[in-house]
Design a protein around this motif. Structure first.
Motif, short mmCIF file in Angstrom:
data_model
loop_
_atom_site.label_atom_id
_atom_site.label_comp_id
_atom_site.label_asym_id
_atom_site.label_seq_id
_atom_site.Cartn_x
_atom_site.Cartn_y
_atom_site.Cartn_z
N LEU A 42 27.42 24.99 21.26
CA LEU A 42 25.94 24.50 21.97
C LEU A 42 24.57 25.07 21.29
N GLU A 43 25.04 26.24 20.34
CA GLU A 43 23.39 27.25 19.94
C GLU A 43 23.53 25.79 18.87
N ARG A 44 24.18 25.62 17.84
CA ARG A 44 23.91 25.00 17.03
C ARG A 44 23.41 23.33 17.16
N ARG A 45 23.87 22.52 18.28
CA ARG A 45 23.19 21.17 18.14
C ARG A 45 21.70 22.10 19.16
N LYS A 46 21.54 23.20 20.02
CA LYS A 46 20.11 23.69 20.10
C LYS A 46 19.16 23.54 18.72
N ARG A 47 19.89 24.22 17.41
CA ARG A 47 19.28 24.39 16.55
C ARG A 47 18.80 23.42 16.14
N GLN A 48 19.63 22.13 15.89
CA GLN A 48 19.28 21.21 15.45
C GLN A 48 18.71 19.97 16.11
N ASP A 49 18.46 20.31 17.00
CA ASP A 49 17.58 19.46 18.50
C ASP A 49 16.04 20.17 18.65
N PRO A 50 15.47 20.44 18.63
CA PRO A 50 14.87 21.26 19.35
C PRO A 50 14.00 20.27 21.32
N ASP A 51 14.32 19.13 20.40
CA ASP A 51 14.15 18.61 22.07
C ASP A 51 14.46 18.61 22.93
N LEU A 52 15.96 18.58 22.74
CA LEU A 52 17.58 19.10 23.57
C LEU A 52 17.12 19.43 24.60
#
Length: 110
Positions: free
Chosen positions: A82-92
């Motif tokens: 989840l943290e990795r996905r947040k960092r990859q996509d700030p629009d998430l």
């Protein structure tokens, strides 16, 4: 171009529907209000968590697909994802739904 509901409205509707059925729902990460991608974390009493996201299909539709299941022996891997996905996509947007059979609230799953 297909008409999409703005992300903030879809998230608000998910939360209301789950709460109306007696469950708990919360925004874990707030993304771009109009066109942000939505990840849905489903859980039942805090266990058996799964992450669903919409994936493009060959016919052009976008169906929900399980991208990660929580390993009860190593919950940190799930949180790191989840943290990795947040960092990859700030629009998430990340929304947690804690209710029995939470998948029924998000629609067709591939």
């Amino acid at each position: 171009m297909d008409a999409r509901l703005p992300a903030h409205l879809e998230v608000a509707a998910l939360i209301r529907r789950v709460q109306a059925e007696g469950g708990f729902a919360a925004v874990l990460g707030k993304g771009e209000p109009e066109a942000g991608t939505i990840l849905v974390v489903t859980t039942e009493n805090g266990a058996n968590s799964r992450i669903y996201e919409r994936m493009p299909q060959l016919d052009g539709s976008r169906k929900w697909s399980c991208s990660k299941s929580q390993d009860p022996e190593n919950k940190a891997i799930f949180e790191e994802y989840l943290e990795r996905r947040k960092r990859q996509d700030p629009d998430l947007w990340i929304v947690e739904l804690d209710i029995a059979r939470a998948e029924r609230f998000i629609g067709p799953i591939s």
